[in-house]
Design an enzyme around this catalytic site. Sequence first.
Site, PDB file in Angstrom:
ATOM      1  N   GLY A 130       0.852  -1.187   0.000  1.00 21.30           N
ATOM      2  CA  GLY A 130       0.000   0.000   0.000  1.00 21.30           C
ATOM      3  C   GLY A 130       0.878   1.223   0.000  1.00 21.30           C
ATOM      4  O   GLY A 130       1.007   1.950  -0.979  1.00 21.30           O
ATOM      5  N   CYS A 153      -9.120  20.636  19.017  1.00 23.38           N
ATOM      6  CA  CYS A 153      -9.004  20.888  20.464  1.00 23.38           C
ATOM      7  C   CYS A 153      -8.351  19.720  21.180  1.00 23.38           C
ATOM      8  O   CYS A 153      -8.960  19.057  22.034  1.00 23.38           O
ATOM      9  CB  CYS A 153     -10.384  21.156  21.038  1.00 23.38           C
ATOM     10  SG  CYS A 153     -11.170  22.506  20.190  1.00 23.38           S
TER      11      CYS A 153
HETATM   12  N1  LLP Z   1      -1.615  -6.500   3.818  1.00 28.53           N
HETATM   13  C1  LLP Z   1      -2.177  -6.542   5.038  1.00 28.53           C
HETATM   14  C2  LLP Z   1      -2.790  -7.778   5.512  1.00 28.53           C
HETATM   15  C3  LLP Z   1      -2.175  -5.376   5.849  1.00 28.53           C
HETATM   16  O1  LLP Z   1      -2.711  -5.424   7.064  1.00 28.53           O
HETATM   17  C4  LLP Z   1      -1.570  -4.191   5.370  1.00 28.53           C
HETATM   18  C5  LLP Z   1      -1.545  -2.973   6.183  1.00 28.53           C
HETATM   19  C6  LLP Z   1      -1.008  -4.209   4.071  1.00 28.53           C
HETATM   20  C7  LLP Z   1      -1.040  -5.385   3.331  1.00 28.53           C
HETATM   21  C8  LLP Z   1      -0.366  -3.006   3.469  1.00 28.53           C
HETATM   22  O2  LLP Z   1       0.748  -2.598   4.191  1.00 28.53           O
HETATM   23  P1  LLP Z   1       1.738  -1.491   3.578  1.00 28.53           P
HETATM   24  O3  LLP Z   1       2.357  -2.054   2.326  1.00 28.53           O
HETATM   25  O4  LLP Z   1       0.946  -0.278   3.284  1.00 28.53           O
HETATM   26  O5  LLP Z   1       2.735  -1.283   4.660  1.00 28.53           O
HETATM   27  N2  LLP Z   1      -2.063   3.351   9.217  1.00 28.53           N
HETATM   28  C9  LLP Z   1      -0.699   2.890   9.382  1.00 28.53           C
HETATM   29  C10 LLP Z   1      -0.431   1.649   8.570  1.00 28.53           C
HETATM   30  C11 LLP Z   1      -1.397   0.527   8.836  1.00 28.53           C
HETATM   31  C12 LLP Z   1      -1.125  -0.704   8.009  1.00 28.53           C
HETATM   32  C13 LLP Z   1      -2.215  -1.702   8.143  1.00 28.53           C
HETATM   33  N3  LLP Z   1      -2.060  -2.890   7.332  1.00 28.53           N
HETATM   34  C14 LLP Z   1       0.260   4.017   9.060  1.00 28.53           C
HETATM   35  O6  LLP Z   1      -0.186   5.117   8.719  1.00 28.53           O
HETATM   36  O7  LLP Z   1       1.477   3.861   9.184  1.00 28.53           O
END
Ligand code: LLP
Length: 449
Positions: free
Chosen positions: A311, A379
């Site tokens: 992602g 806030c």
């Molecule tokens: N696959 C699974 C099963 C996941 O849970 C996630 C992310 C991804 C793929 C994608 O991960 P990435 O390639 O984006 O690292 N809100 C947090 C990140 C939460 C990630 C949740 N799961 C932040 O802003 O750092």
Amino acid sequence: MCQRASALYLGASSTYISRAMHGFSYRNGSLYCEDVELAALAGEYGTPLYVYSAATILDHYRRLDTALAGVDHEVAYAVKANSNLAVLRLLAVEGAGFDIVSGGELFRVIQAGGDPAHCTFAGVGKTRREIVYALEQGIYSFNVESEEELRYINEVAGELAVIAPVAVRVNPNVDAKTHKYISTGKSENKFGVDITDIAGLYARASKELPNIRLRGLQMHIGSQLTSIAPFIEAVDKVAPLARQLKECHGIEFWSIGGGIGIIYKEALASGSAHWWENQAEPERPLTIEQYGAELVPRLKDLGLKILVEPGRFIVGNAGVLLTRCLYAKQGAAKTFRIVDAGMNDLIRPALYEGHHEIVPLLQPATDARIVMDVVGPICESGDFFCQNRELPDFKPGDYIALMSAGAYGFAMASNYNSRPLPAEVLVDGATACVVRQRQSLRDLIAGEC
Ligand code: LLP
């Protein structure tokens, strides 16, 4: 809504992909996204405003695709990072699959022209309604997180008289060495099934669950991994299991998850193809080429289709959040710059102490810097974008950009403090399109009575 930003066009050809640029750079002292001047976008559409670079998104997708060329693979973009329809559309046309975590994300993918047959559905708490919807749409696989869920999907599939394709998520008990909120591959996390229980679970499922097809195996150890070591450790640990499941149950794919980290610091280091590549320590994470070079040889002889679920890597550095300074406040102990974006628009600093570079849209005349907190209007004292950071001074009315905000930025935004969600703009060369309108006050109360 789509318009050619001709007034902003400098006449430079759009060679971002061939030059492998990240899409954000200063020209004559003004920050551009591809061939569009960001200050002009902020003036025209208002702030806070998310702006994404299409060339950067596609470049990252293609670089990952190329890095994995040595193995049969599919890039399943993790929709949760940025689920704007235009972003999904861009990736669907490019041939991406999608990693989804809710019925809502599946709906979005379908609306954007994505193919459910290339969707994997993850998450520990799928509801009946979501399972039915996904079965009706014919997704590629459920990524199942517990035996209880596996049995429930079998039951629902039986009621619909269909066979549900599944992969169980293995928890390999590997430390991803990332922020504790986004680390998922340790035994104490709620995710997946312990690696020692997987073989038994597949054996039971094949005997007892007639409406299930054991199609694959899945894992994901965490997000924002900046070193290759945990990926290698997890792949080496789980590969024998994947091989065994292929032999015993004929699984056809192994998803090794997402998690590839990006550079958040020094986001505008000049002259670098991708801004991390010329970076000195401390933040110099794995490159995508290293990721491919280390993992492909470990995966290619398994005879399985390898899925990846990135992602952040695809969209993180492809987006910025533009905001305007409202007030310069001198507190008793600190200097504040209060801006019109808040933690409701970008929650990463508040939630994970996430670092986002802050740069002025118009470069200041001098190199003078002052130490300040950049804060929003919410806030809460947690509503900050940086604390005690040395930045070029900026004044009320000036615009700044919060860099690397393309992933988990708008996607995690909320209406907290009854603030309308910001607009989103997608830039492609010299063209800027509003791909989501700013919410109105009426939108805020839609559905209430
Ligand atoms: N696959 C699974 C099963 C996941 O849970 C996630 C992310 C991804 C793929 C994608 O991960 P990435 O390639 O984006 O690292 N809100 C947090 C990140 C939460 C990630 C949740 N799961 C932040 O802003 O750092």
